[in-house]
Write a protein that holds these residues in place. Structure first.
Motif, PDB file in Angstrom:
ATOM      1  N   LEU A  81      40.108  50.132  37.749  1.00 35.69           N
ATOM      2  CA  LEU A  81      40.867  49.352  36.366  1.00 35.69           C
ATOM      3  C   LEU A  81      42.559  49.599  36.728  1.00 35.69           C
ATOM      4  O   LEU A  81      43.177  48.490  36.717  1.00 35.69           O
ATOM      5  N   TYR A  82      42.966  50.711  36.928  1.00 35.57           N
ATOM      6  CA  TYR A  82      44.346  50.708  36.830  1.00 35.57           C
ATOM      7  C   TYR A  82      45.206  49.961  38.114  1.00 35.57           C
ATOM      8  O   TYR A  82      45.897  49.374  38.343  1.00 35.57           O
TER       9      TYR A  82
ATOM     10  N   ASP B 256      43.385  47.697  40.340  1.00 38.56           N
ATOM     11  CA  ASP B 256      42.936  46.274  40.412  1.00 38.56           C
ATOM     12  C   ASP B 256      43.598  45.263  39.388  1.00 38.56           C
ATOM     13  O   ASP B 256      43.968  44.536  39.537  1.00 38.56           O
ATOM     14  N   TRP B 257      43.451  45.884  38.094  1.00 37.61           N
ATOM     15  CA  TRP B 257      43.965  45.087  37.185  1.00 37.61           C
ATOM     16  C   TRP B 257      45.457  45.456  36.513  1.00 37.61           C
ATOM     17  O   TRP B 257      46.046  44.590  35.855  1.00 37.61           O
ATOM     18  N   HIS B 258      46.027  46.379  37.109  1.00 38.72           N
ATOM     19  CA  HIS B 258      47.249  47.063  36.682  1.00 38.72           C
ATOM     20  C   HIS B 258      47.308  47.210  35.186  1.00 38.72           C
ATOM     21  O   HIS B 258      48.357  46.575  34.803  1.00 38.72           O
ATOM     22  N   MET B 259      46.412  47.933  34.811  1.00 39.16           N
ATOM     23  CA  MET B 259      46.487  48.173  33.364  1.00 39.16           C
ATOM     24  C   MET B 259      45.991  49.733  33.314  1.00 39.16           C
ATOM     25  O   MET B 259      45.198  50.108  34.271  1.00 39.16           O
TER      26      MET B 259
ATOM     27  N   THR C 266      43.014  50.660  26.527  1.00 45.55           N
ATOM     28  CA  THR C 266      42.869  49.235  26.758  1.00 45.55           C
ATOM     29  C   THR C 266      41.283  48.970  26.215  1.00 45.55           C
ATOM     30  O   THR C 266      40.341  49.585  26.059  1.00 45.55           O
TER      31      THR C 266
ATOM     32  N   SER D 144      33.664  39.545  31.054  1.00 48.01           N
ATOM     33  CA  SER D 144      32.643  39.787  31.532  1.00 48.01           C
ATOM     34  C   SER D 144      31.202  39.291  30.811  1.00 48.01           C
ATOM     35  O   SER D 144      31.125  39.442  29.672  1.00 48.01           O
TER      36      SER D 144
END
Length: 130
Positions: free
Chosen positions: A14-15, A17-20, A33, A115
């Motif tokens: 998540l960190y 790929d999604w930069h969060m 998140t 999703s």
């Protein structure tokens, strides 16, 4: 103001790929998140109870990584698709996990999530005990 990402190993994608950050600590508060019932392998159960349990497992994982627990939660906003079909399920799981003094909680009906098939997402704020 100091900030620190909280990233359980299973949530590293998540960190990346999604930069969060799954969780972000800022001045003693931990902001999660949006946490939903998608399993870490990307699958979505058609069963609302399983999704809700999975979402709370994810919350526990982030809090544990921060050295915290459900006792540190101060506020939850739960977003639901079909809230009337699974609110009682949610409440029963909630009752099992939270203790007094209970966190503030708001439940909101929404049209959908990013999703497909997801029925719940949680916004969680916790505060580190001093």
């Amino acid at each position: 103001m100091s900030k620190r990402s909280i990233i359980p190993a299973e949530m590293q994608p998540l960190y990346d790929d999604w930069h969060m950050s799954p969780g972000l600590e800022c001045d003693g508060f931990v902001f999660l998140t949006g946490v939903n019932g998608v399993a870490t392998d990307g699958t979505v159960s058609p069963d609302a109870a399983e999704q809700i349990e999975t979402a709370f497992v994810h919350v526990k994982s982030v809090l544990s990584e921060a050295g915290m627990s459900f006792d540190d939660i101060v506020e939850v906003t739960s977003y639901h698709v079909g809230i009337r079909q699974h609110l009682e399920i949610f409440r029963n799981i909630w009752k099992r996990l939270v203790t007094e003094p209970y966190p503030a909680w708001t439940a909101i009906e929404v049209a959908g999530f990013a999703s497909e098939g997801v029925v719940v997402e949680l916004r969680v704020i916790a505060r580190r005990r001093t």
